[in-house]
Design a protein around this motif. Structure first.
Motif, PDB file in Angstrom:
ATOM      1  N   PRO A 336       7.508 -11.988   4.948  1.00  0.00           N
ATOM      2  CA  PRO A 336       6.902 -11.307   6.112  1.00  0.00           C
ATOM      3  C   PRO A 336       7.024  -9.787   6.022  1.00  0.00           C
ATOM      4  O   PRO A 336       6.089  -9.061   6.378  1.00  0.00           O
ATOM      5  CB  PRO A 336       7.689 -11.869   7.302  1.00  0.00           C
ATOM      6  N   TYR A 337       8.198  -9.287   5.551  1.00  0.00           N
ATOM      7  CA  TYR A 337       8.382  -7.845   5.429  1.00  0.00           C
ATOM      8  C   TYR A 337       7.503  -7.274   4.318  1.00  0.00           C
ATOM      9  O   TYR A 337       6.959  -6.168   4.447  1.00  0.00           O
ATOM     10  CB  TYR A 337       9.843  -7.518   5.163  1.00  0.00           C
ATOM     11  N   ALA A 338       7.358  -8.036   3.213  1.00  0.00           N
ATOM     12  CA  ALA A 338       6.508  -7.574   2.119  1.00  0.00           C
ATOM     13  C   ALA A 338       5.050  -7.488   2.571  1.00  0.00           C
ATOM     14  O   ALA A 338       4.325  -6.563   2.201  1.00  0.00           O
ATOM     15  CB  ALA A 338       6.643  -8.503   0.916  1.00  0.00           C
ATOM     16  N   ALA A 339       4.616  -8.469   3.388  1.00  0.00           N
ATOM     17  CA  ALA A 339       3.241  -8.441   3.894  1.00  0.00           C
ATOM     18  C   ALA A 339       3.022  -7.228   4.795  1.00  0.00           C
ATOM     19  O   ALA A 339       2.002  -6.532   4.702  1.00  0.00           O
ATOM     20  CB  ALA A 339       2.934  -9.732   4.644  1.00  0.00           C
ATOM     21  N   ALA A 340       3.997  -6.948   5.682  1.00  0.00           N
ATOM     22  CA  ALA A 340       3.881  -5.778   6.552  1.00  0.00           C
ATOM     23  C   ALA A 340       3.927  -4.499   5.732  1.00  0.00           C
ATOM     24  O   ALA A 340       3.186  -3.538   5.998  1.00  0.00           O
ATOM     25  CB  ALA A 340       5.005  -5.783   7.586  1.00  0.00           C
ATOM     26  N   GLY A 341       4.782  -4.476   4.701  1.00  0.00           N
ATOM     27  CA  GLY A 341       4.861  -3.307   3.838  1.00  0.00           C
ATOM     28  C   GLY A 341       3.577  -3.063   3.076  1.00  0.00           C
ATOM     29  O   GLY A 341       3.194  -1.911   2.817  1.00  0.00           O
ATOM     30  N   SER A 342       2.878  -4.137   2.714  1.00  0.00           N
ATOM     31  CA  SER A 342       1.602  -3.991   2.013  1.00  0.00           C
ATOM     32  C   SER A 342       0.569  -3.318   2.904  1.00  0.00           C
ATOM     33  O   SER A 342      -0.221  -2.475   2.444  1.00  0.00           O
ATOM     34  CB  SER A 342       1.095  -5.364   1.564  1.00  0.00           C
ATOM     35  N   VAL A 343       0.583  -3.656   4.193  1.00  0.00           N
ATOM     36  CA  VAL A 343      -0.333  -3.013   5.145  1.00  0.00           C
ATOM     37  C   VAL A 343      -0.006  -1.522   5.254  1.00  0.00           C
ATOM     38  O   VAL A 343      -0.903  -0.664   5.267  1.00  0.00           O
ATOM     39  CB  VAL A 343      -0.251  -3.697   6.518  1.00  0.00           C
ATOM     40  N   VAL A 344       1.297  -1.200   5.320  1.00  0.00           N
ATOM     41  CA  VAL A 344       1.708   0.193   5.395  1.00  0.00           C
ATOM     42  C   VAL A 344       1.274   0.949   4.140  1.00  0.00           C
ATOM     43  O   VAL A 344       0.775   2.076   4.212  1.00  0.00           O
ATOM     44  CB  VAL A 344       3.233   0.302   5.600  1.00  0.00           C
ATOM     45  N   ASN A 345       1.446   0.325   2.969  1.00  0.00           N
ATOM     46  CA  ASN A 345       1.044   0.978   1.713  1.00  0.00           C
ATOM     47  C   ASN A 345      -0.460   1.218   1.658  1.00  0.00           C
ATOM     48  O   ASN A 345      -0.913   2.219   1.096  1.00  0.00           O
ATOM     49  CB  ASN A 345       1.483   0.135   0.517  1.00  0.00           C
ATOM     50  N   THR A 346      -1.233   0.307   2.242  1.00  0.00           N
ATOM     51  CA  THR A 346      -2.684   0.514   2.294  1.00  0.00           C
ATOM     52  C   THR A 346      -3.007   1.764   3.122  1.00  0.00           C
ATOM     53  O   THR A 346      -3.858   2.577   2.745  1.00  0.00           O
ATOM     54  CB  THR A 346      -3.380  -0.711   2.896  1.00  0.00           C
ATOM     55  N   GLY A 347      -2.309   1.924   4.251  1.00  0.00           N
ATOM     56  CA  GLY A 347      -2.506   3.117   5.062  1.00  0.00           C
ATOM     57  C   GLY A 347      -2.073   4.378   4.340  1.00  0.00           C
ATOM     58  O   GLY A 347      -2.742   5.423   4.430  1.00  0.00           O
ATOM     59  N   LEU A 348      -0.963   4.315   3.597  1.00  0.00           N
ATOM     60  CA  LEU A 348      -0.503   5.472   2.834  1.00  0.00           C
ATOM     61  C   LEU A 348      -1.493   5.841   1.738  1.00  0.00           C
ATOM     62  O   LEU A 348      -1.746   7.022   1.483  1.00  0.00           O
ATOM     63  CB  LEU A 348       0.869   5.184   2.227  1.00  0.00           C
ATOM     64  N   ALA A 349      -2.059   4.827   1.075  1.00  0.00           N
ATOM     65  CA  ALA A 349      -3.037   5.092   0.016  1.00  0.00           C
ATOM     66  C   ALA A 349      -4.269   5.792   0.582  1.00  0.00           C
ATOM     67  O   ALA A 349      -4.810   6.721  -0.029  1.00  0.00           O
ATOM     68  CB  ALA A 349      -3.428   3.791  -0.681  1.00  0.00           C
ATOM     69  N   ALA A 350      -4.721   5.357   1.764  1.00  0.00           N
ATOM     70  CA  ALA A 350      -5.863   6.011   2.400  1.00  0.00           C
ATOM     71  C   ALA A 350      -5.522   7.455   2.751  1.00  0.00           C
ATOM     72  O   ALA A 350      -6.358   8.361   2.621  1.00  0.00           O
ATOM     73  CB  ALA A 350      -6.274   5.237   3.653  1.00  0.00           C
TER      74      ALA A 350
END
Length: 416
Positions: A336-350
């Motif tokens: 669950p934390y990795a999934a949430a972290g992936s969303v955060v990384n997508t925002g950081l990449a943008a």
């Protein structure tokens, strides 16, 4: 005939001057105070074949041409007015108001200039109020499309920092040699600009130094600006980073633009003997946060024949990401934390794709229909580079850098 070196005398923006002008001392000796109202505007339309993002003339706009609309009237369209009040030989005031699309999509008017000037001596002048930052050759008239040959000033140079004015004071000293005229300007102030939904752009301790020289057909300007910048965007993303322990808090601390040092320097040269012109500018900016740093430059030239001026130019901006990691390390985290972290990384990449790297090759034609009216047509090939979305906005989540957008613009500029 228009010349960029003289365009600074062209007028600008709007109403409510009485509130500012009440501050002009009544004790000054005068019998003939004078008022002058003037204005300017641009009616424009822009087409872009880019479908991943919107082409705009400023990153401080809500929409543009491309992804949102094939054709957009919001890119260049604006209207402004200016009231100049001269009380006597020493005291004067100016108020300029401009309406154009903002980040919240509205056309709410904004005060661009509002200052009082005291001419201490023929060489020395003091101003207090809202003052345009003296960055770049066209800093004092960049909103007046009629004053320069292109439809818009090159974004790669003029659009890298979102600051345009300062609320404070400045000192200008004019000193002349036998054939050279020079002006040195020092300023200090701050800014607090609303963006949208409570977000604001704040700059405190804005300090600047600018020096301009003119000799015959040649002019040049060099400037440096520094400030402590705060930009309250992406609060949810930074709050999410803070919840990911030490590494998240470290990334948020480095990338959050909260009272971070920002600086910019520029130099510009212009040669305009009348029948033709060539001009170029180069700049460098650095923000201690997610805005990163840039190097930028442009070169443009044109030829005047009767009331027609064909022109061409090339501009480039090189962006550099802020130092340190710009994404979370997700290895070893529960699912669950990795999934949430992936969303955060997508925002950081943008966010990182917004650090601009792009080049623009342009050509256009200016047709002076009358002494206060000019029709312009312009075509540009804009190529984003190095994983960046360049100066485009409203990009799709999976934006692919390296595309070349073909942008065609038409604009009717006027002054009155």
């Amino acid at each position: 005939m228009f010349s960029p070196s003289t365009a600074i005398t062209l007028p600008a923006a709007c109403a409510g001057a009485a509130l500012l002008l009440l501050a002009v001392p009544a004790c000054a000796e005068t019998t003939d105070p004078t008022w002058k109202f003037s204005g300017f505007g641009t009616v424009g339309a822009v087409h872009s074949d880019e479908r991943q993002a919107d082409f705009v003339a400023s990153i401080m706009k809500g929409s543009g041409a491309g992804r949102t609309d094939d054709w957009s009237r919001h890119v260049d369209t604006r209207l402004g007015g200016q009231v100049d009040y001269t009380y006597d030989a020493k005291w004067s005031a100016v108020l300029q108001v401009v309406t154009e699309q903002r980040l919240d999509y509205s056309y709410e008017p904004r005060v661009e200039w509002a200052n009082i000037k005291y001419q201490v001596t023929p060489e020395l002048a003091l101003r207090i109020g809202r003052i345009a930052l003296p960055m770049f050759i066209a800093a004092d008239y960049r909103k007046v499309g009629y004053a320069y040959p292109w439809i818009r000033t090159p974004m790669e140079v003029y659009g890298v920092l979102p600051l345009g004015s300062s609320d404070g004071a400045d000192i200008s000293w004019r000193w002349n040699g036998e054939s050279m005229r020079s002006t040195t300007q020092v300023l200090y102030g701050r800014t607090n600009t609303p963006l949208y939904d409570g977000a604001r752009l704040r700059g405190r301790g804005i300090a600047g130094l600018s020096h301009t020289v003119e000799q015959g057909d040649f002019s040049a300007r060099a400037s440096v600006i520094t400030t402590r910048l705060s930009l309250s965007l992406f609060p949810e993303l930074f709050d999410a980073l803070d919840s990911f322990g030490a590494q998240g808090r470290d990334i948020a601390r480095r990338l959050r633009v909260q009272d971070k040092r920002a600086s910019a320097l520029s130099i510009g040269l212009n040669y305009d003997p009348g029948q033709w012109f060539v001009m170029g500018e180069a700049g460098r900016s650095k923000v201690d946060g997610y805005l990163g740093s840039t190097r930028s430059a442009y070169l443009s030239g044109g030829w005047r024949h009767a009331n027609l001026t064909p022109y061409a130019g090339f501009a480039r901006v090189w962006g550099q990401l802020p130092p340190g990691p710009t994404s979370l390390t997700l290895a070893g985290l529960p699912r669950p934390y990795a999934a949430a972290g992936s969303v955060v990384n997508t925002g950081l990449a943008a966010m990182m794709r917004a650090v601009p790297s792009q080049s623009t090759l342009s050509a256009g034609l200016r047709w002076d229909l009358a002494s206060n009216l000019a029709l312009k047509l312009q075509h540009e090939r804009v190529t984003t580079r190095s994983g960046s979305r360049g100066m485009f906005i409203n990009s799709v989540p999976d934006y692919q850098s390296g595309h070349t957008a073909h942008v065609t613009s038409a604009a009717l500029d006027f002054v009155f």
